[in-house]
Design an enzyme around this catalytic site. Sequence first.
Site, PDB file in Angstrom:
ATOM      1  CG  LEU A 157      -1.022  -7.663   9.345  1.00  0.00           C
ATOM      2  CD1 LEU A 157      -2.298  -8.376   8.903  1.00  0.00           C
ATOM      3  CD2 LEU A 157       0.072  -7.849   8.307  1.00  0.00           C
TER       4      LEU A 157
ATOM      5  N   GLY B 113      -0.057  -0.249   5.101  1.00  0.00           N
ATOM      6  CA  GLY B 113       0.818  -0.622   3.987  1.00  0.00           C
ATOM      7  C   GLY B 113       0.521  -2.049   3.538  1.00  0.00           C
ATOM      8  CG  HIS B 114       1.430  -5.297   6.167  1.00  0.00           C
ATOM      9  ND1 HIS B 114       1.631  -4.689   7.375  1.00  0.00           N
ATOM     10  CD2 HIS B 114       2.605  -5.900   5.864  1.00  0.00           C
ATOM     11  CE1 HIS B 114       2.867  -4.928   7.797  1.00  0.00           C
ATOM     12  NE2 HIS B 114       3.484  -5.642   6.887  1.00  0.00           N
TER      13      HIS B 114
ATOM     14  N   GLY C   3       5.802  -5.050  -1.362  1.00  0.00           N
ATOM     15  CA  GLY C   3       5.856  -3.595  -1.287  1.00  0.00           C
ATOM     16  C   GLY C   3       7.098  -3.018  -1.948  1.00  0.00           C
ATOM     17  CD  GLU C   4       6.412   0.466  -6.323  1.00  0.00           C
ATOM     18  OE1 GLU C   4       6.315   1.622  -5.869  1.00  0.00           O
ATOM     19  OE2 GLU C   4       5.983   0.122  -7.433  1.00  0.00           O
ATOM     20  CE  LYS C   5       9.154   1.065   5.006  1.00  0.00           C
ATOM     21  NZ  LYS C   5       9.699  -0.213   5.521  1.00  0.00           N
TER      22      LYS C   5
ATOM     23  CB  SER D  61       5.956  -3.258  12.092  1.00  0.00           C
ATOM     24  OG  SER D  61       7.043  -3.778  11.376  1.00  0.00           O
TER      25      SER D  61
HETATM   26  P1  AMP Z   1       6.778  -7.256   6.358  1.00  0.00           P
HETATM   27  O1  AMP Z   1       5.624  -7.728   7.175  1.00  0.00           O
HETATM   28  O2  AMP Z   1       7.505  -6.099   6.932  1.00  0.00           O
HETATM   29  O3  AMP Z   1       7.671  -8.382   5.895  1.00  0.00           O
HETATM   30  O4  AMP Z   1       6.135  -6.694   5.024  1.00  0.00           O
HETATM   31  C1  AMP Z   1       5.251  -7.466   4.253  1.00  0.00           C
HETATM   32  C2  AMP Z   1       5.048  -6.775   2.930  1.00  0.00           C
HETATM   33  O5  AMP Z   1       4.483  -5.485   3.135  1.00  0.00           O
HETATM   34  C3  AMP Z   1       6.360  -6.550   2.171  1.00  0.00           C
HETATM   35  O6  AMP Z   1       6.148  -6.848   0.796  1.00  0.00           O
HETATM   36  C4  AMP Z   1       6.635  -5.083   2.404  1.00  0.00           C
HETATM   37  O7  AMP Z   1       7.390  -4.500   1.363  1.00  0.00           O
HETATM   38  C5  AMP Z   1       5.234  -4.525   2.426  1.00  0.00           C
HETATM   39  N1  AMP Z   1       5.175  -3.196   3.088  1.00  0.00           N
HETATM   40  C6  AMP Z   1       5.751  -2.851   4.263  1.00  0.00           C
HETATM   41  N2  AMP Z   1       5.528  -1.539   4.516  1.00  0.00           N
HETATM   42  C7  AMP Z   1       4.801  -1.054   3.484  1.00  0.00           C
HETATM   43  C8  AMP Z   1       4.269   0.238   3.147  1.00  0.00           C
HETATM   44  N3  AMP Z   1       4.431   1.287   3.950  1.00  0.00           N
HETATM   45  N4  AMP Z   1       3.566   0.358   1.994  1.00  0.00           N
HETATM   46  C9  AMP Z   1       3.389  -0.724   1.167  1.00  0.00           C
HETATM   47  N5  AMP Z   1       3.862  -1.952   1.422  1.00  0.00           N
HETATM   48  C10 AMP Z   1       4.565  -2.127   2.553  1.00  0.00           C
END
Ligand code: AMP
Length: 281
Positions: free
Chosen positions: A33, A36-37, A147-149, A186
């Site tokens: 985490l 962003g998360h 996330g919009e990313k 990450s």
């Molecule tokens: P992940 O753990 O990579 O599957 O991401 C979990 C959630 O966090 C997903 O909805 C991603 O889009 C979001 N996320 C990842 N990086 C960011 C960021 N920099 N800003 C906002 N949300 C993010």
Amino acid sequence: MKICRTVEETRAAVAALKTGGKRLGFVPTMGALHDGHMSLVALAREVTDFVAVSIFVNPTQFGEDTDLQNYPRNEARDLAMLQEAGVDLVFLPEVETIYPPGHETIVETTRLANILHGAVRPGHFRGVTSVVTRLFNIVQPDVAVFGEKDYQQLQVIKRMVADLHMPVTILGGPTQREADGLAMSSRNARLNDADRAAAVVLHKALNAAADLAQTGISVAAIRALIEAIIASEPRASLKGLDTVTPDTLEPVEGPLTQPLAVMLSVQFSDILLIDQKVIQP
Ligand code: AMP
């Protein structure tokens, strides 16, 4: 903060939280985490009464096993961050809990999953929709935040929820960035110092495109500017540049007359970074 590892424990904890019509927000993650998360957790907290987070490194959305094996894991640190943020429930399942022996059901958005990033990573979005459906059925959230990313992922999930009449509202959270503008991920920790410094070029290119955008400018001119900025950074190799409609992700050509989603993938050494921006005419 309640930590649940089985479906039964999670269902019981969720039922207790939801008594009296209280609403549950949910943020699915793969752990490792970062802020962003945590911004998605904060957004979920603003619009609901309780917040649940899942940490599950989903094998079905990875292509090569090495990618899956190399995925960073740090449960103790993740749990400390979630506790600090006041999260109410964490769901930490094993692979066999999510995919019981003999499982064979998949969920797939047939078009959206197979274009753009999905064309480069076959099966990736099918893995995402198959796991998110299972997580939604276990956690039963009223609102889920993505996330919009991961822009295509967000559109895929919205389509799936609409198509299958899932009783959950999907919210997108804005991309959180490091001080120099690099989108938090990450994967950033794996960049060497020179690549880390160069990686700011994604944000620079997207901002320059947004500055150039005005009604009537051609999408080709916007693409050419982004390509030139990425090419000006010798450590960067452009892997994907998609200029598409924001919701259905269909290619846009000709003069800019409506919002345009620009999706960018750029490789540094062996690490692929993505970023996106919706630019307004
Ligand atoms: P992940 O753990 O990579 O599957 O991401 C979990 C959630 O966090 C997903 O909805 C991603 O889009 C979001 N996320 C990842 N990086 C960011 C960021 N920099 N800003 C906002 N949300 C993010």
